[in-house]
Design a protein around this motif. Structure first.
Motif, PDB file in Angstrom:
ATOM      1  N   LYS A 112      54.361  31.544  40.359  1.00  0.00           N
ATOM      2  CA  LYS A 112      53.549  30.329  40.340  1.00  0.00           C
ATOM      3  C   LYS A 112      53.153  29.909  38.923  1.00  0.00           C
ATOM      4  N   ILE A 113      53.910  30.334  37.911  1.00  0.00           N
ATOM      5  CA  ILE A 113      53.525  30.070  36.528  1.00  0.00           C
ATOM      6  C   ILE A 113      53.411  28.577  36.239  1.00  0.00           C
ATOM      7  N   ASN A 149      50.035  44.750  40.994  1.00  0.00           N
ATOM      8  CA  ASN A 149      51.444  44.385  40.919  1.00  0.00           C
ATOM      9  C   ASN A 149      51.708  43.055  41.619  1.00  0.00           C
ATOM     10  N   ASP A 150      51.090  42.859  42.778  1.00  0.00           N
ATOM     11  CA  ASP A 150      51.269  41.599  43.514  1.00  0.00           C
ATOM     12  C   ASP A 150      50.667  40.413  42.774  1.00  0.00           C
ATOM     13  N   ILE A 151      49.568  40.655  42.065  1.00  0.00           N
ATOM     14  CA  ILE A 151      48.964  39.578  41.270  1.00  0.00           C
ATOM     15  C   ILE A 151      49.940  39.115  40.187  1.00  0.00           C
ATOM     16  N   LEU A 207      43.983  33.562  37.311  1.00  0.00           N
ATOM     17  CA  LEU A 207      45.174  34.081  37.986  1.00  0.00           C
ATOM     18  C   LEU A 207      44.783  34.986  39.148  1.00  0.00           C
ATOM     19  N   THR A 208      43.861  35.902  38.901  1.00  0.00           N
ATOM     20  CA  THR A 208      43.467  36.885  39.926  1.00  0.00           C
ATOM     21  C   THR A 208      42.816  36.208  41.123  1.00  0.00           C
ATOM     22  N   ILE A 209      41.914  35.277  40.870  1.00  0.00           N
ATOM     23  CA  ILE A 209      41.252  34.562  41.967  1.00  0.00           C
ATOM     24  C   ILE A 209      42.263  33.779  42.779  1.00  0.00           C
ATOM     25  N   SER A 210      43.206  33.101  42.099  1.00  0.00           N
ATOM     26  CA  SER A 210      44.238  32.333  42.795  1.00  0.00           C
ATOM     27  C   SER A 210      45.113  33.242  43.638  1.00  0.00           C
ATOM     28  N   ALA A 211      45.459  34.416  43.105  1.00  0.00           N
ATOM     29  CA  ALA A 211      46.288  35.363  43.845  1.00  0.00           C
ATOM     30  C   ALA A 211      45.547  35.926  45.048  1.00  0.00           C
ATOM     31  N   ILE A 250      45.990  43.903  33.461  1.00  0.00           N
ATOM     32  CA  ILE A 250      44.996  43.414  34.428  1.00  0.00           C
ATOM     33  C   ILE A 250      44.117  44.548  34.911  1.00  0.00           C
ATOM     34  N   SER A 251      44.735  45.678  35.244  1.00  0.00           N
ATOM     35  CA  SER A 251      43.993  46.835  35.738  1.00  0.00           C
ATOM     36  C   SER A 251      42.964  47.308  34.721  1.00  0.00           C
ATOM     37  N   LYS A 252      43.385  47.457  33.468  1.00  0.00           N
ATOM     38  CA  LYS A 252      42.480  47.966  32.440  1.00  0.00           C
ATOM     39  C   LYS A 252      41.355  46.970  32.141  1.00  0.00           C
ATOM     40  N   LEU A 253      41.662  45.682  32.244  1.00  0.00           N
ATOM     41  CA  LEU A 253      40.620  44.681  32.005  1.00  0.00           C
ATOM     42  C   LEU A 253      39.507  44.802  33.034  1.00  0.00           C
ATOM     43  N   PHE A 254      39.864  44.910  34.317  1.00  0.00           N
ATOM     44  CA  PHE A 254      38.844  44.999  35.364  1.00  0.00           C
ATOM     45  C   PHE A 254      38.112  46.331  35.350  1.00  0.00           C
TER      46      PHE A 254
END
Length: 384
Positions: free
Chosen positions: A63-64, A54-56, A41-45, A83-87
């Motif tokens: 685009k789900i 937030n934009d991701i 998801l992040t790479i695609s965004a 997402i933030s905590k994962l990275f």
């Protein structure tokens, strides 16, 4: 491991990144939002110009259906906090190992290809009274592809990071270019030991070697020379490259493992708007024995890491402006940006009549066209 044949899992992406340990804690080891889905998801965004957390999420929600062509996303899109905590928590060295493994599976470098090594500070990662995260990168200059990276505490630590970075990549029969910071006897020895060659800039940090080069450069001893001229951006630059191969190998020069050539590059720049002229002379040592024309080309290629990597990170992705100060987030996103740049670079086909376009144009197309985004993700998608 994803195995459902109804989804277009890429064997390179899954095999390269599935070894990455998910740092999130669960009682049973199951995650509502699998890590590989978040990475995809992040790479695609990012490829579509959406790089805040937030934009991701917004990109993913819109685009789900498109995303579900490639991964299940059974629970939909995670929150921006997830997402933030994962990275923040992903181990950066392990993530870089996966990135390095992924890009190494693509044969893009030929014998004597140039790999440039240089560092960059991520300004937005700076904490109070502390400098920002400093990253040393290896870059295939002719192909425009990032190969690997290492994080250091500060610029001065590049010296210790470079040998470790060299150990992460294959450099056999490749030419390693490094600026004066990396001009160290241990680094030269490491490159030769790994069956590569080096072109190292020599400056004041190697005072004795620099003085020896100035002494050795007698016009009568110059074996070959080459002159190039570039016109553009309101300036005319003339570069004179001279080499000496039949030099006196005294104790100062013999300490450089495999040294074969001494190089002097004199650059004269005329600014057309003011007729102001600036002249700069730089010295290099190399384990190669080749022509002045080839050295001129190799030394010029070193600057690709500044122009085609660091500039893109700053201008295309505005890396320095992102306030990612917590734990590993800045260093991990540097890898994500490099994956995106590699994917955009890898879509260029010299045999194709299609216009290549700038990175900004590619991001715009990816934002508007799902098919084009899929083309950019070609190196991840097994059905291509």
């Amino acid at each position: 491991m994803y195995t459902d044949s109804s989804y277009h899992y890429d064997k390179h992406f899954v095999s390269s990144f599935s070894s990455l340990i998910d740092p999130r804690r669960t009682t049973n080891g199951n995650y509502t939002y699998p890590m590989l889905e978040i990475l995809f998801l992040t790479i695609s965004a990012i490829l579509s110009g959406r790089d805040t957390y937030n934009d991701i999420v917004i990109f993913g929600e819109i685009k789900i259906d498109w995303l579900r062509k490639y991964f299940p996303y059974e629970k939909g899109i995670s929150s921006h906090d997830t997402i933030s905590k994962l990275f923040q928590k992903i181990d950066n060295e392990a993530f870089n190992d996966c990135f390095t493994e992924w890009i190494s599976k693509y044969s893009f470098t030929n014998k004597e290809s140039v790999i440039s090594i240089d560092g960059k500070c991520i300004k937005g990662s700076a904490k109070r009274k502390k400098g920002g995260v400093h990253i040393v990168s290896a870059f295939a200059s002719e192909q425009g592809l990032s190969l690997s990276q290492l994080v250091t505490d500060k610029k001065s630590n590049e010296i210790t990071a470079i040998p470790d970075l060299i150990d992460l990549i294959s450099i056999k029969d490749k030419v390693i270019t490094i600026d004066a910071m990396g001009c160290q006897t241990k680094i030269a020895k490491k490159i030769i030991h790994k069956e590569g060659d080096y072109v190292l800039q020599v400056k004041g940090n190697q005072e004795k070697t620099e003085e020896e080069l100035k002494i050795q450069f007698n016009p009568d001893l110059v074996d070959d020379s080459n002159i190039t001229e570039d016109v553009g951006h309101g300036r005319i630059e003339t570069r004179i490259c001279e080499i000496i191969t039949n030099f006196e190998k005294n104790s100062t020069l013999e300490k450089w493992k495999g040294i074969q050539s001494l190089i002097r590059v004199t650059s004269c720049v005329i600014h057309q708007d003011s007729d102001k002229e600036t002249v700069q002379t730089r010295y290099y040592i190399s384990s190669l024995n080749t022509s002045a024309k080839e050295f001129n080309r190799i030394i010029r290629l070193h600057w690709a890491i500044e122009n085609n990597l660091h500039w893109c990170l700053d201008v295309i992705f505005r890396e320095d402006n992102k306030q990612r100060k917590k734990e590993n987030s800045a260093a991990n996103f540097s890898i994500i940006y490099k994956i995106a740049l590699n994917l955009m670079q890898m879509t260029d086909d010299r045999k194709s009549k299609e216009k290549k376009g700038s990175f900004k144009e590619k991001i715009t197309r990816s934002t508007l066209d799902d098919n084009y985004r899929e083309k950019l993700l070609n190196a991840f998608l097994c059905n291509n």
